[in-house]
Design an enzyme around this catalytic site. Structure first.
Site, PDB file in Angstrom:
ATOM      1  N   GLN A  80      16.761  33.934  44.401  1.00 45.35           N
ATOM      2  CA  GLN A  80      15.690  34.078  45.352  1.00 45.35           C
ATOM      3  C   GLN A  80      14.764  34.769  44.453  1.00 45.35           C
ATOM      4  O   GLN A  80      13.406  34.607  44.748  1.00 45.35           O
ATOM      5  CB  GLN A  80      16.029  34.902  46.579  1.00 45.35           C
ATOM      6  CG  GLN A  80      16.153  36.511  46.569  1.00 45.35           C
ATOM      7  CD  GLN A  80      17.690  36.630  46.396  1.00 45.35           C
ATOM      8  OE1 GLN A  80      18.354  36.066  45.655  1.00 45.35           O
ATOM      9  NE2 GLN A  80      18.317  37.674  47.102  1.00 45.35           N
ATOM     10  N   ARG A 136      24.625  32.527  54.675  1.00 47.32           N
ATOM     11  CA  ARG A 136      23.544  32.186  55.592  1.00 47.32           C
ATOM     12  C   ARG A 136      23.753  31.031  56.354  1.00 47.32           C
ATOM     13  O   ARG A 136      22.796  30.098  56.518  1.00 47.32           O
ATOM     14  CB  ARG A 136      22.261  32.149  54.924  1.00 47.32           C
ATOM     15  CG  ARG A 136      21.892  33.237  53.982  1.00 47.32           C
ATOM     16  CD  ARG A 136      20.614  33.177  53.454  1.00 47.32           C
ATOM     17  NE  ARG A 136      20.323  33.797  52.159  1.00 47.32           N
ATOM     18  CZ  ARG A 136      19.601  34.916  51.685  1.00 47.32           C
ATOM     19  NH1 ARG A 136      19.176  35.609  52.778  1.00 47.32           N
ATOM     20  NH2 ARG A 136      19.563  35.315  50.540  1.00 47.32           N
ATOM     21  N   LYS A 151      11.766  41.287  51.701  1.00 51.00           N
ATOM     22  CA  LYS A 151      13.112  40.859  52.444  1.00 51.00           C
ATOM     23  C   LYS A 151      13.204  39.522  52.560  1.00 51.00           C
ATOM     24  O   LYS A 151      12.360  38.557  52.550  1.00 51.00           O
ATOM     25  CB  LYS A 151      13.018  41.819  53.941  1.00 51.00           C
ATOM     26  CG  LYS A 151      12.816  43.195  53.723  1.00 51.00           C
ATOM     27  CD  LYS A 151      14.268  43.646  53.069  1.00 51.00           C
ATOM     28  CE  LYS A 151      14.113  45.124  53.126  1.00 51.00           C
ATOM     29  NZ  LYS A 151      13.373  46.009  52.211  1.00 51.00           N
ATOM     30  N   ASP A 152      14.522  39.188  52.376  1.00 48.91           N
ATOM     31  CA  ASP A 152      14.981  37.589  52.615  1.00 48.91           C
ATOM     32  C   ASP A 152      14.291  36.972  53.798  1.00 48.91           C
ATOM     33  O   ASP A 152      13.982  37.651  55.020  1.00 48.91           O
ATOM     34  CB  ASP A 152      16.469  37.581  52.544  1.00 48.91           C
ATOM     35  CG  ASP A 152      16.963  38.208  51.327  1.00 48.91           C
ATOM     36  OD1 ASP A 152      17.045  39.271  51.342  1.00 48.91           O
ATOM     37  OD2 ASP A 152      17.188  37.421  50.389  1.00 48.91           O
ATOM     38  N   ARG A 153      14.090  35.596  53.871  1.00 45.79           N
ATOM     39  CA  ARG A 153      13.741  34.951  54.902  1.00 45.79           C
ATOM     40  C   ARG A 153      14.787  34.456  55.837  1.00 45.79           C
ATOM     41  O   ARG A 153      14.606  34.875  57.076  1.00 45.79           O
ATOM     42  CB  ARG A 153      12.922  33.395  54.218  1.00 45.79           C
ATOM     43  CG  ARG A 153      12.638  32.810  55.284  1.00 45.79           C
ATOM     44  CD  ARG A 153      11.819  31.172  54.782  1.00 45.79           C
ATOM     45  NE  ARG A 153      11.282  30.675  55.894  1.00 45.79           N
ATOM     46  CZ  ARG A 153      10.739  29.637  55.862  1.00 45.79           C
ATOM     47  NH1 ARG A 153       9.899  29.162  54.695  1.00 45.79           N
ATOM     48  NH2 ARG A 153       9.924  28.778  56.891  1.00 45.79           N
TER      49      ARG A 153
END
Length: 423
Positions: free
Chosen positions: A171, A29, A86-88
């Site tokens: 996470q 990321r 969902k991921d940030r």
């Protein structure tokens, strides 16, 4: 298998890698565009009171995005549903349901880095798990160049041949502040003040001095008004708790209940996830391959049928596993226990006993949060087809996972780096 050397991973039960090959390193990321997620939806009915919309967002925390969408529509957040969180720090596409919302209403929503497109209607609200899976395209930047192609290929081969431990990813416990399972433990024990003080008062190395000071002061004094003044607006969930405490001093249970219901429930389910990770790592430490079974363990088949492994059926069970017909699964403890405890469940019950948690604790937490914690079966092995592409020192991984499985668990096998590089 080989053990992780990172204390944070060890504390979260993510103790082993499936492969003995040295990791490729890299950074996950670097930009949101390096982590692309596309949800694979369930079949929709085409009619009904729920408008289904495709939501594409960039760098939005999931709960925050849902609150803002509800705010723009002037409706309660309870009228929104979704199949997966969902991921940030990513570009994500998913489907959400909106009760009694028209396409015209939806067209009026304007939020930066959010696109909402009407798709169809559905008879039912979408709930967690109401999706077929997720497709990922993830780029790892600045990987170790030495033997990169060979190491990437070796790790891919290991994943394809035997699978990897199906850990809940970091996470799940809070990416930069992994305390959700600890908060959940105190909720299960009815220790609401401790739960709030951990969530608001625990400081972490990556945070600014201002935030660390505010957290530490709250942990020492319990002064909600001062902490509300000192903590920045971006820490919205901490501020929700503090605002409740400032208005109702000493009512820590009410402060927790002021949180979005689905987030509140995630604290307890994070403790369940921690139990699963710890039991799975204990199994890995015993040297039992993921592709093999112990007597007393449970097998889950494609049709969700559950069988228990016995001395008599062990050879047959191994044949079924070898042919990919089933896998070992653990029942994550909750308010119910529909199976006879096997080695994995016994490991989790031992951890619960040490923590002062019982099945009744989950029933009590259900009443407190308004969410059922009945437990569920989860496979201990993650298998997927991974396609890898190398460009210089960057590696792009493409794969699909079922609901509830973590892409970072796959990336972790390749990188084998510090957890801080995984968020």
């Amino acid at each position: 298998m080989k053990p992780s050397t990172y204390p944070l991973e060890q504390s979260l039960g993510m103790t082993y890698y499936a492969t003995d090959t040295r990791g490729i390193g890299g950074v996950l990321r670097s930009t949101p565009q390096d982590f692309i997620v596309e949800e694979l939806p369930v079949a929709f009915t085409g009619t009904g009171p729920y408008l289904i919309a495709k939501l594409t967002k960039t760098s939005w925390e999931h709960q925050h995005a849902m609150r803002e969408i509800a705010k723009r529509l002037a409706i309660s957040p309870k009228r929104l549903g979704w199949g997966g969180t969902k991921d940030r720090n990513a570009v994500t596409t998913q489907y959400i349901s909106l009760y009694d919302v028209t396409e015209e209403d939806l067209a009026k929503v304007s939020l930066k880095d959010i696109v909402l497109e009407p798709v169809t209607h559905h008879q039912f609200n979408l709930g967690l798990g109401n999706l077929e899976g997720n497709r990922f395209a993830i780029t790892l930047r600045s990987c170790d160049s030495e033997g990169l192609a060979e190491r990437t290929a070796a790790i891919t081969a290991d994943i394809l041949s035997s699978g990897i431990p199906n850990y809940y990813g970091i996470q799940r416990f809070g990416a930069l502040k992994p305390v959700t399972h600890r908060v959940g433990l105190h909720i299960l024990r009815g220790e609401y003040e401790d739960a709030v003080k951990i969530y608001v008062g625990d400081a972490f190395p990556h945070e600014s001095d201002e935030v660390k000071a505010a957290r530490t002061a709250f942990a020492e004094t319990g002064d909600a008004k001062a902490a509300l003044h000192d903590l920045p607006a971006k820490l919205s969930y901490e501020r929700i708790m503090l605002d409740s405490l400032a208005k109702h001093p000493g009512e820590y249970g009410a402060a927790l209940r002021a949180m979005p219901p689905k987030l509140l429930s995630m604290f307890v389910s994070a403790y369940q996830s921690w139990l699963f990770n710890m039991a799975l790592s204990a199994r890995c430490a015993a040297g039992v391959p993921l592709s093999d079974a112990n007597v007393g363990e449970h097998l889950i088949f494609a049709n969700d049928r559950i069988d228990t492994v016995t001395e008599k059926n062990l050879p047959t069970a191994r044949q079924h596993m070898k042919r990919g017909r089933c896998a070992v699964a653990a029942w994550m403890p909750g308010a119910t226990l529909p199976v006879t405890p096997g080695p994995l469940e016994e490991e989790m019950f031992a951890l619960m006993e040490k923590d002062g948690v019982s099945m009744q604790s989950f029933a009590n937490a259900s009443a407190f949060t308004g969410t059922n914690f009945d437990g569920a079966h989860r496979k201990i092995v993650l298998r997927t087809e991974v396609a890898s592409e190398i460009s210089g020192t960057d590696v792009t991984l493409r794969f699909t996972l079922p609901p509830g499985h973590y892409a970072t668990t796959v990336c972790r096998e390749y990188m084998q780096g510090s957890p801080e590089q995984m968020v």
